[in-house]
Motif scaffolding. Structure first.
Motif, PDB file in Angstrom:
ATOM      1  N   VAL A   7       0.825  -1.195   0.000  1.00  8.87           N
ATOM      2  CA  VAL A   7       0.000   0.000   0.000  1.00  8.87           C
ATOM      3  C   VAL A   7       0.863   1.251   0.000  1.00  8.87           C
ATOM      4  O   VAL A   7       0.600   2.193  -0.721  1.00  8.87           O
ATOM      5  CB  VAL A   7      -0.950  -0.014   1.215  1.00  8.87           C
ATOM      6  CG1 VAL A   7      -1.764   1.252   1.272  1.00  8.87           C
ATOM      7  CG2 VAL A   7      -1.851  -1.233   1.168  1.00  8.87           C
ATOM      8  N   SER A   8       1.906   1.277   0.795  1.00  7.63           N
ATOM      9  CA  SER A   8       2.781   2.439   0.866  1.00  7.63           C
ATOM     10  C   SER A   8       4.218   1.982   1.019  1.00  7.63           C
ATOM     11  O   SER A   8       4.467   0.885   1.500  1.00  7.63           O
ATOM     12  CB  SER A   8       2.378   3.337   2.032  1.00  7.63           C
ATOM     13  OG  SER A   8       2.461   2.629   3.243  1.00  7.63           O
ATOM     14  N   PRO A   9       5.175   2.834   0.614  1.00  7.76           N
ATOM     15  CA  PRO A   9       6.587   2.449   0.731  1.00  7.76           C
ATOM     16  C   PRO A   9       6.982   2.237   2.190  1.00  7.76           C
ATOM     17  O   PRO A   9       6.523   2.946   3.076  1.00  7.76           O
ATOM     18  CB  PRO A   9       7.343   3.636   0.142  1.00  7.76           C
ATOM     19  CG  PRO A   9       6.346   4.547  -0.437  1.00  7.76           C
ATOM     20  CD  PRO A   9       4.993   4.154   0.064  1.00  7.76           C
ATOM     21  N   LEU A  10       7.816   1.234   2.401  1.00  6.39           N
ATOM     22  CA  LEU A  10       8.317   0.930   3.733  1.00  6.39           C
ATOM     23  C   LEU A  10       9.826   0.941   3.712  1.00  6.39           C
ATOM     24  O   LEU A  10      10.438   0.549   2.722  1.00  6.39           O
ATOM     25  CB  LEU A  10       7.880  -0.465   4.171  1.00  6.39           C
ATOM     26  CG  LEU A  10       6.419  -0.702   4.491  1.00  6.39           C
ATOM     27  CD1 LEU A  10       6.190  -2.164   4.810  1.00  6.39           C
ATOM     28  CD2 LEU A  10       5.977   0.145   5.651  1.00  6.39           C
ATOM     29  N   ASN A  11      10.412   1.334   4.820  1.00 13.07           N
ATOM     30  CA  ASN A  11      11.855   1.276   4.969  1.00 13.07           C
ATOM     31  C   ASN A  11      12.149   0.746   6.369  1.00 13.07           C
ATOM     32  O   ASN A  11      12.510   1.497   7.267  1.00 13.07           O
ATOM     33  CB  ASN A  11      12.490   2.652   4.746  1.00 13.07           C
ATOM     34  CG  ASN A  11      14.001   2.583   4.779  1.00 13.07           C
ATOM     35  OD1 ASN A  11      14.594   1.497   4.811  1.00 13.07           O
ATOM     36  ND2 ASN A  11      14.637   3.734   4.781  1.00 13.07           N
ATOM     37  N   ILE A  12      11.955  -0.574   6.532  1.00 15.30           N
ATOM     38  CA  ILE A  12      12.156  -1.195   7.849  1.00 15.30           C
ATOM     39  C   ILE A  12      13.396  -2.083   7.875  1.00 15.30           C
ATOM     40  O   ILE A  12      13.584  -2.870   8.796  1.00 15.30           O
ATOM     41  CB  ILE A  12      10.903  -1.991   8.285  1.00 15.30           C
ATOM     42  CG1 ILE A  12      10.576  -3.115   7.295  1.00 15.30           C
ATOM     43  CG2 ILE A  12       9.715  -1.055   8.486  1.00 15.30           C
ATOM     44  CD1 ILE A  12       9.478  -4.062   7.766  1.00 15.30           C
ATOM     45  N   GLY A  13      14.214  -1.973   6.832  1.00 15.81           N
ATOM     46  CA  GLY A  13      15.452  -2.741   6.808  1.00 15.81           C
ATOM     47  C   GLY A  13      15.324  -4.112   6.174  1.00 15.81           C
ATOM     48  O   GLY A  13      16.251  -4.911   6.260  1.00 15.81           O
ATOM     49  N   ILE A  14      14.187  -4.402   5.573  1.00 13.95           N
ATOM     50  CA  ILE A  14      13.975  -5.664   4.854  1.00 13.95           C
ATOM     51  C   ILE A  14      13.516  -5.287   3.446  1.00 13.95           C
ATOM     52  O   ILE A  14      12.541  -4.539   3.293  1.00 13.95           O
ATOM     53  CB  ILE A  14      12.900  -6.547   5.534  1.00 13.95           C
ATOM     54  CG1 ILE A  14      13.279  -6.833   6.989  1.00 13.95           C
ATOM     55  CG2 ILE A  14      12.715  -7.847   4.763  1.00 13.95           C
ATOM     56  CD1 ILE A  14      12.166  -7.505   7.788  1.00 13.95           C
ATOM     57  N   ASP A  15      14.224  -5.772   2.433  1.00 14.05           N
ATOM     58  CA  ASP A  15      13.890  -5.389   1.062  1.00 14.05           C
ATOM     59  C   ASP A  15      12.493  -5.888   0.676  1.00 14.05           C
ATOM     60  O   ASP A  15      11.946  -6.812   1.274  1.00 14.05           O
ATOM     61  CB  ASP A  15      14.954  -5.911   0.088  1.00 14.05           C
ATOM     62  CG  ASP A  15      14.997  -7.420   0.028  1.00 14.05           C
ATOM     63  OD1 ASP A  15      14.253  -8.003  -0.778  1.00 14.05           O
ATOM     64  OD2 ASP A  15      15.770  -8.022   0.815  1.00 14.05           O
TER      65      ASP A  15
END
Length: 163
Positions: A7-15
């Motif tokens: 749904v939205s971009p994520l940047n949690i450290g997992i590609d």
């Protein structure tokens, strides 16, 4: 089944590719968990015989735990950025646990629930290699907790089948 786009971009450290694979695995776990929930609830309603009271209460405890678990699994899928499956047709497609036709005798119900509990353990365990590879500790923690619950429940159910 392939997960729908996030749904939205994520940047949690997992590609993204790894998150998609984990979400797919968790979708199978969710489907197994919901299918076993439904089966256990059905058996709770329909169990008969000399162990009625014991099994009726045991099955209620088990389906209540499973109902809480589906929420935990679905919310982890959402936290990874993907929609959680939520329809019977999706669950039927994703689950490794077959439906049970008719109303089996109490002893067969117990055997079927053992098989379902063990199936969930296998599904959870199958997701672990990728989760460990990308250091997804929250999913690893969830999987570990689910496996502990299902292994213990399978043991308790199996003990009822011993002579």
């Amino acid at each position: 089944m392939s997960s729908q786009p996030q749904v939205s971009p994520l940047n949690i450290g997992i590609d993204e590719a790894s998150r998609a694979k984990i979400a797919d695995g968790l979708s199978r776990l969710l489907a197994d968990t919901y299918t076993l929930y439904l089966k256990t609830h059905n058996f709770h309603w329909n169990v008969t015989g000399p162990m009625f009271q014991t099994l009726h209460l045991m099955f209620e405890t088990q389906y209540t735990e499973l109902a809480l678990a589906v929420d935990l699994v679905a919310e982890r899928i959402r936290a990874l950025g993907y929609p959680a499956p939520g329809t019977y047709s999706q669950y039927a497609q994703l689950s490794s646990i077959p439906e049970t036709e008719g109303v089996p005798k109490a002893k067969e119900m117990i055997s079927l629930l053992v098989a379902g509990q063990e199936a969930i353990v296998r599904t959870a365990r199958s997701i672990f290699p990728l989760v460990e590879e990308v250091n997804d500790e929250p999913t690893a923690d969830l999987l570990t907790q689910r496996m502990q619950v299902h292994e213990k429940t399978a043991w308790m159910l199996r003990s009822l089948l011993e002579e």
